[in-house]
Design an enzyme around this catalytic site. Structure first.
Site, PDB file in Angstrom:
ATOM      1  N   GLY A 276       0.812  -1.203   0.000  1.00 16.31           N
ATOM      2  CA  GLY A 276       0.000   0.000   0.000  1.00 16.31           C
ATOM      3  C   GLY A 276       0.846   1.253   0.000  1.00 16.31           C
ATOM      4  O   GLY A 276       1.946   1.277  -0.559  1.00 16.31           O
ATOM      5  N   SER A 277       0.356   2.279   0.671  1.00 17.06           N
ATOM      6  CA  SER A 277       1.008   3.582   0.645  1.00 17.06           C
ATOM      7  C   SER A 277       2.004   3.740   1.784  1.00 17.06           C
ATOM      8  O   SER A 277       1.884   3.077   2.819  1.00 17.06           O
ATOM      9  CB  SER A 277      -0.050   4.689   0.749  1.00 17.06           C
ATOM     10  N   VAL A 280       0.235   4.688   5.261  1.00 18.01           N
ATOM     11  CA  VAL A 280      -0.373   3.559   5.972  1.00 18.01           C
ATOM     12  C   VAL A 280       0.711   2.588   6.430  1.00 18.01           C
ATOM     13  O   VAL A 280       0.604   1.996   7.506  1.00 18.01           O
ATOM     14  CB  VAL A 280      -1.415   2.859   5.075  1.00 18.01           C
ATOM     15  N   GLY A 281       1.765   2.450   5.636  1.00 17.60           N
ATOM     16  CA  GLY A 281       2.872   1.573   6.036  1.00 17.60           C
ATOM     17  C   GLY A 281       3.491   1.997   7.347  1.00 17.60           C
ATOM     18  O   GLY A 281       3.822   1.169   8.207  1.00 17.60           O
ATOM     19  N   GLU A 298       5.701  -3.150   1.126  1.00 16.25           N
ATOM     20  CA  GLU A 298       5.885  -2.763  -0.279  1.00 16.25           C
ATOM     21  C   GLU A 298       4.998  -1.553  -0.490  1.00 16.25           C
ATOM     22  O   GLU A 298       3.769  -1.662  -0.522  1.00 16.25           O
ATOM     23  CB  GLU A 298       5.510  -3.914  -1.205  1.00 16.25           C
ATOM     24  N   CYS A 332       2.244  -0.726  -9.173  1.00 15.28           N
ATOM     25  CA  CYS A 332       3.301  -0.302  -8.245  1.00 15.28           C
ATOM     26  C   CYS A 332       4.676  -0.321  -8.901  1.00 15.28           C
ATOM     27  O   CYS A 332       5.556   0.448  -8.531  1.00 15.28           O
ATOM     28  CB  CYS A 332       3.292  -1.161  -6.985  1.00 15.28           C
TER      29      CYS A 332
END
Length: 595
Positions: A276-277, A280-281, A298, A332
């Site tokens: 994700g982003s 949020v990571g 990732e 991605c």
């Protein structure tokens, strides 16, 4: 000579036998997966076919339903429950019980599970791609490339090499432990948690699931709220395949929900994999730190696509457009920054503009379109803001593709494929991840300059470098700060499933795929044992047994030099001294002190 001839005959016979065995089809049962409720047969009732008008802005955390719709048409698909913390913890607990049984399964049973999945996928490619297309807006070709081929490649790699990389690996034992055997064992971690993105809903579920299950784990996967409808159908395929091999129920689970659901998963499992982003990571890392749960992140990228002056321009131009427009740019590992050598810049942008102008975007299942819709609400607005910022700072739009027939409620779900020139690094378009069908193209003069430009990013997932000289391309790629690099190709790394996948900087850390990704699902345990047990056992040398002898340190000094000395004669002299100390009668240090 006769012996050599016999060996050649045996080798030839063995090769013939292997070939004949390959002709015998494996006994792989078929599975039946109910798809009656996900097929669009044109006979939907008004209750499940109306146009969905979602609320603008962030979904409130108190929402109890995940609403699903087709981005390309805004047709309503249904809803799924947003699970509470207690419900997530119960799902993980059930997976944990099942994992204790599965951990004892054989690799033969695990391979059969993979073969059943592979057979189903090959036989139902159209169904899988259509469901992905409806839930995310991508074309059938994009779904085949990003969902089917990648997943089949991963399964095939696990079938051929997975067991080899999970068996104990013997290592050198060193000089001081020459009488020992040293090895690394790979044991299941327990229950893996995966929080996956929406852009490739089929592969993003199967990718962590395959590695986790094959390495003996259970797994609970939280699918994106933007791809829950397809994710829950794909889960049926996994359930059917697990049942066919007699795996315990609840070994794999798919859960739906929003942030609260994901937070509960992070705190309940033995490892978390997140796609994700970066924002949020970071939140996931903070939550995982409370329980010291290991994470693999990732977090996307801003990949550089570098074109040197000695390339075949028409050939590279086709690859460049695919790199930018695959899945409407929602990729991605997609190319987001194009650097082209000044000497071929005009020719390259001319070729790219011609191709992009021929690209049409529209509802992928309603006609023959080259590109589909954007999956996320309001994403086209973000893309337009990036373009506007670039235009305000001197960039120009060189070419755009066209739209097909769009339904009135879905117009905002599309963005035209766009080529932008005269860009520079002051523009947000060259710094922020766009995740859309935009090709910003910038000139460069030297290899040193393009390396600096490529590294001028907070992301570091991948790069693609094109040159008529492979040596030159390799030299440039080796200097770029990223986790994956393709030489004279785009994203080919991911189709080599023996390779790890992941990035650096804001693109995250840790790796999935490949040997590293498979072993990342394991408890890595170092084991040392006696090589010639029970004939030779470890015995503490007399000078350093308790109570320690007076010449204990002298013994240690000589032992270190005997083992690690740089000169063979010094080592032999030290060895003589070691033997001398061992034969001496020693007085314990404590006794000498008492005297």
């Amino acid at each position: 000579m006769a012996f050599l001839f016999s060996l050649i005959v045996l080798a030839f016979a063995y090769a013939i036998c292997r070939f004949l065995l390959m002709l015998i089809p494996p006994n792989v049962p078929s599975i039946d997966v109910d798809a009656s409720d996900v097929l669009d047969d044109g006979n939907q009732t008004p209750d499940n076919s109306f146009i969905y008008i979602p609320p603008r802005g962030r979904t409130p955390q108190s929402e109890t339903k995940v609403q699903c719709y087709e981005p390309a048409t805004m047709k309503y698909l249904g809803y799924f429950p947003a699970l509470s913390r207690a419900e997530v913890e119960e799902r993980v607990a059930q997976a944990r019980k099942a994992q204790k049984i599965w951990a004892k399964s054989s690799f033969k049973q695990r391979r059969q599970f993979l073969r059943i999945l592979l057979k189903y996928i090959i036989e139902h490619q159209e169904l899988i791609c259509e469901i992905s297309s409806r839930d995310t807006g991508k074309t059938m070709v994009d779904a085949s490339l990003g969902e089917i081929m990648t997943t089949c490649e991963k399964i095939t790699w696990l079938l051929s090499e997975g067991e080899k990389w999970l068996k104990p690996e013997y290592r050198s034992s060193g000089r001081s432990m020459i009488h020992k055997k040293a090895k690394v064992e790979f044991h299941p971690l327990g229950v893996v948690g995966a929080i996956v993105s929406w852009n490739y809903p089929f592969h993003n579920i199967f990718n962590p699931m395959l590695a986790a299950v094959f390495s003996g784990n259970g797994i609970v996967i939280k699918v994106s709220e933007n791809a829950s409808w397809s994710g829950c159908f794909y889960f049926r395929i996994i359930q059917a395949a697990l049942a066919a091999v007699g795996a315990p129920e609840n070994l794999v689970d798919v859960i739906t929900g929003f942030a609260e659901t994901g937070e509960a998963l992070v705190s309940s499992v033995d490892k978390i994999i997140f796609v994700g982003s970066p924002g949020v990571g970071r939140m996931i890392m903070r939550n995982a730190s409370k329980t010291l749960t290991p994470v693999t992140l990732e977090l996307g990228g801003k990949d550089a696509f570098i074109v040197c002056d000695d390339v075949d321009v028409p050939h590279v131009a086709q690859i460049a457009v695919r790199a930018a427009l695959q899945s409407s740019g929602q990729n991605c590992a997609g190319a987001e920054r194009f650097y082209v050598h000044r000497d071929i810049y005009a020719s390259f942008v001319g070729q790219v503009a011609k191709i992009v102008k021929s690209v049409s975007a529209g509802p992928p299942l309603a006609g023959k379109y080259d590109m589909g819709a954007l999956c996320l609400l309001e994403h086209s607005e973000k893309l337009q803001n990036l373009v506007n910022d670039a235009l305000d700072k001197g960039a120009e739009i060189l070419a755009r593709g066209s739209f097909g027939h769009l339904s009135e409620g879905a117009v905002d779900q599309y963005f035209p494929p766009t080529v932008i020139v005269n860009v520079n690094h002051t523009m947000k378009l060259m710094q922020e991840e766009a995740f859309g069908p935009i090709m910003p193209i910038m000139k460069f003069d030297t290899d040193e300059e393009v390396v600096k430009l490529a590294n001028d990013s907070r992301y570091g997932l991948g790069c693609a470098v094109f040159s008529g000289s492979q040596h030159r391309a390799r030299e440039i790629a080796s200097q770029i700060q990223c986790g994956v690099a393709a030489i004279n190709d785009f994203a080919s790394n991911y189709m080599c499933q023996s390779l790890p996948f992941g990035g650096v900087k804001d693109s995250g850390f840790g790796r999935f795929a490949g040997v590293e990704g498979l072993r990342a699902c394991c408890l890595v345990k170092s084991v040392v044992e006696d090589r010639w047990w029970p004939y030779i056992k470890t015995k503490i040398p007399k000078p350093i047994q308790y109570p320690v002898a007076e010449n204990g340190f002298e013994f240690q000094e000589s032992l270190v030099e005997a083992l690690y000395g740089l000169n063979i004669w010094d080592r032999l002299r030290a060895l003589v001294n070691v033997l001398k100390v061992l034969t001496e009668q020693n007085t314990p240090v404590s006794s000498r002190r008492n005297d």
